[in-house]
Design an enzyme around this catalytic site. Structure first.
Site, PDB file in Angstrom:
ATOM      1  N   CYS A 336      47.855  59.823  37.934  1.00 55.74           N
ATOM      2  CA  CYS A 336      48.199  58.758  37.002  1.00 55.74           C
ATOM      3  C   CYS A 336      48.296  57.410  37.730  1.00 55.74           C
ATOM      4  O   CYS A 336      47.287  56.860  38.138  1.00 55.74           O
ATOM      5  CB  CYS A 336      49.486  59.108  36.252  1.00 55.74           C
ATOM      6  SG  CYS A 336      49.699  58.173  34.729  1.00 55.74           S
ATOM      7  N   HIS A 433      48.778  64.735  33.780  1.00 54.32           N
ATOM      8  CA  HIS A 433      49.975  65.316  34.384  1.00 54.32           C
ATOM      9  C   HIS A 433      50.039  66.815  34.075  1.00 54.32           C
ATOM     10  O   HIS A 433      49.485  67.280  33.087  1.00 54.32           O
ATOM     11  CB  HIS A 433      51.239  64.662  33.818  1.00 54.32           C
ATOM     12  CG  HIS A 433      51.443  63.248  34.235  1.00 54.32           C
ATOM     13  ND1 HIS A 433      51.792  62.887  35.516  1.00 54.32           N
ATOM     14  CD2 HIS A 433      51.358  62.090  33.526  1.00 54.32           C
ATOM     15  CE1 HIS A 433      51.929  61.575  35.585  1.00 54.32           C
ATOM     16  NE2 HIS A 433      51.670  61.064  34.392  1.00 54.32           N
TER      17      HIS A 433
END
Length: 494
Positions: A336, A433
């Protein structure tokens, strides 16, 4: 059965409220009750994505799992995500509504109570029991005005409160007695008892303290909860839990992984499954610690303030270390915000994470990132781009990244390429994630880095076993029938 509610407040942060609520949620669920967790206000950069595309604190997602229900925005209507020492992003009922410094939020929080109560009552309609978790401590009476996290919410929702003390910190008698003494009479009237948490050793040694606390507080002791080893396998609530992951070097490790502890690290539970692998030596590096020369893989984790954390990374000298590591043949993974840092540039033209502007990235991936106002929040299904292994995870991020290295994606996300790989195949990045919670994907990915680096670890099964173990532990140490009797009927809004 009319829905009932019970609130757990702590004498301090990290008293164990989140895990106690999770354990009680699983225990009462196993007894056949429809349980829902609720936290009026949370402050954490460890967030979860719900099916409706909202974000809540990751602790409430774990509590929902304990209750065997899907996480929902109503379980955590106010989420503060710190972006700096004084400012936080405000997420209301799952959606970003602005950014506030501490003083501005203190003035605003009372206005959020109607939305908090709306979520609470809506959640209660599908429940037999709502377990409510406070935040911090009600003893912070200097912040009592407009409170929505502790006694302010308890009074507004007419809920009984159990006070939780942390004996691991020491001074638990002072914690409990002092907290009760500081409360105003109306707040004190919400209390129905107290529990001591995290006791190590023989709990009978605490027996003589019980009448002392009861005498000074006028409240009954409801139990002493011994230290629960099973809880170590549960995802950690916030960055304080990172220290528990770095347990020292493992002898015979096939793969050495370093994770950089960024100031605004977010969703670090990505790395927890790696810490459980017996053949993986996971090290958490703090600013000031140089990257060891024997590391095989460096992980740049998620960040709530990508440009700010990139600047902190450079101040720590880690940019030099990472590039030297790569030149030596080492691997690098960005998750991310960490993925964005690995690119050529990060632009924030709207000033979404601070002053508008652009910064050069580390240049290890040929991508460029632009932060955009629309936030992507959604659970996802994906495939490993290399061998087609299925996995699931979630996205929570601002911005999009594009460039030549995206032609070599790390994943295929619902039919489209996701993430990037460098031309030499040693630098990876993705917005997804939770990928390492997928056992098959994790095993295959680690094996590519070093043969013998993955075990037969069944991560999700281990989390489920830990929740069951925590529930059984609480059944032994607390009178759950008594706790249920203390829960009061929830008065629904007309």
């Amino acid at each position: 059965m009319r829905p009932r509610g019970l609130m757990i407040q702590g004498t301090s942060s990290n008293a164990g409220k989140s895990l106690l609520v999770a354990g009680l949620a699983r225990a009462f669920t196993l007894r056949g009750l429809n349980v829902r967790p609720f936290k009026p206000q949370n402050m954490s950069n460890n967030a979860a994505a719900t099916l409706e595309g909202a974000e809540i604190g990751r602790a409430q997602a774990l509590q929902a799992r304990a209750a065997k229900v899907a996480p929902h925005a109503d379980m955590n209507p106010v989420l503060l995500k710190p972006e700096s020492e004084r400012g936080s992003q405000l997420v209301l009922q799952g959606k970003v509504v602005g950014r506030f410094d501490a003083l501005a939020y203190q003035a605003k929080k009372a206005s959020l109570l109607p939305a908090v109560l709306e979520s609470f009552h809506r959640l209660a309609r599908s429940a037999d029991l709502v377990l409510v978790e406070g935040a911090g401590s009600p003893a912070e009476i200097n912040l009592r005005g407009g409170d929505i996290a502790n006694m302010g919410f308890a009074q507004a929702a007419a809920l009984p409160v159990i006070l939780l003390g942390d004996i691991e910190r020491g001074g638990v008698l002072a914690q409990l007695v002092g907290t009760v003494a500081l409360l105003e009479p109306a707040d004190r009237a919400c209390l129905v008892g107290w529990i001591v948490n995290k006791f190590r050793g023989d709990p009978t040694l605490f027996a003589s303290a019980v009448p002392i606390i009861e005498g000074h507080t006028g409240l009954p002791g409801l139990g002493v909860v011994a230290w629960c080893d099973a809880a170590a396998d549960l995802p950690k609530e916030d960055a304080l839990g990172l220290d528990e992951l770095a347990i020292g070097r493992k002898t015979g490790a096939r793969l050495r992984i370093a994770v950089l502890r960024l100031p605004r690290i977010a969703n670090f539970d990505d790395i927890e499954p790696l810490a459980m692998e017996e053949a993986v030596d996971l090290r958490i590096l703090d600013p000031g610690q140089a990257l060891p020369g024997d590391i095989d893989l460096v992980i740049l984790p998620g960040s709530k303030s990508t440009r700010g954390d990139l600047a902190a990374l450079r101040r720590a000298g880690w940019d030099i270390d990472i590039k030297a590591h790569h030149r030596r043949g080492g691997h690098v993974l960005g998750l991310c915000g960490g993925y964005q840092m690995l690119g050529r540039t990060i632009a924030d033209p709207l000033g979404l994470e601070g002053p508008a502007g652009s910064d050069p990235g580390l240049g290890l991936l040929a991508i460029d990132t632009v932060l955009e106002a629309t936030k992507t929040v959604m659970p996802r299904q994906a495939l490993d781009a290399e061998d087609g292994t299925p996995l699931q995870g979630y996205e929570i991020h601002l911005g999009s990244s594009n460039g030549p290295d995206r032609d070599r994606p790390m994943l295929v996300l619902e039919g489209r390429p996701e993430g990037a790989r460098s031309a030499d195949g040693r630098v990876f990045g993705t917005y997804l994630h939770g990928l390492f919670a997928n056992d098959r994907f994790r095993a295959r990915w680690l094996q590519r880095l070093a043969k013998g680096s993955a075990s037969e670890l069944a991560y999700e099964a281990r989390v489920e076993a830990a929740l069951d173990g925590l529930a059984a532990h609480l059944e032994r140490h607390l009178d759950l029938d008594r706790l249920l009797a203390l829960a009061s009927p929830i008065q629904q809004n007309s």
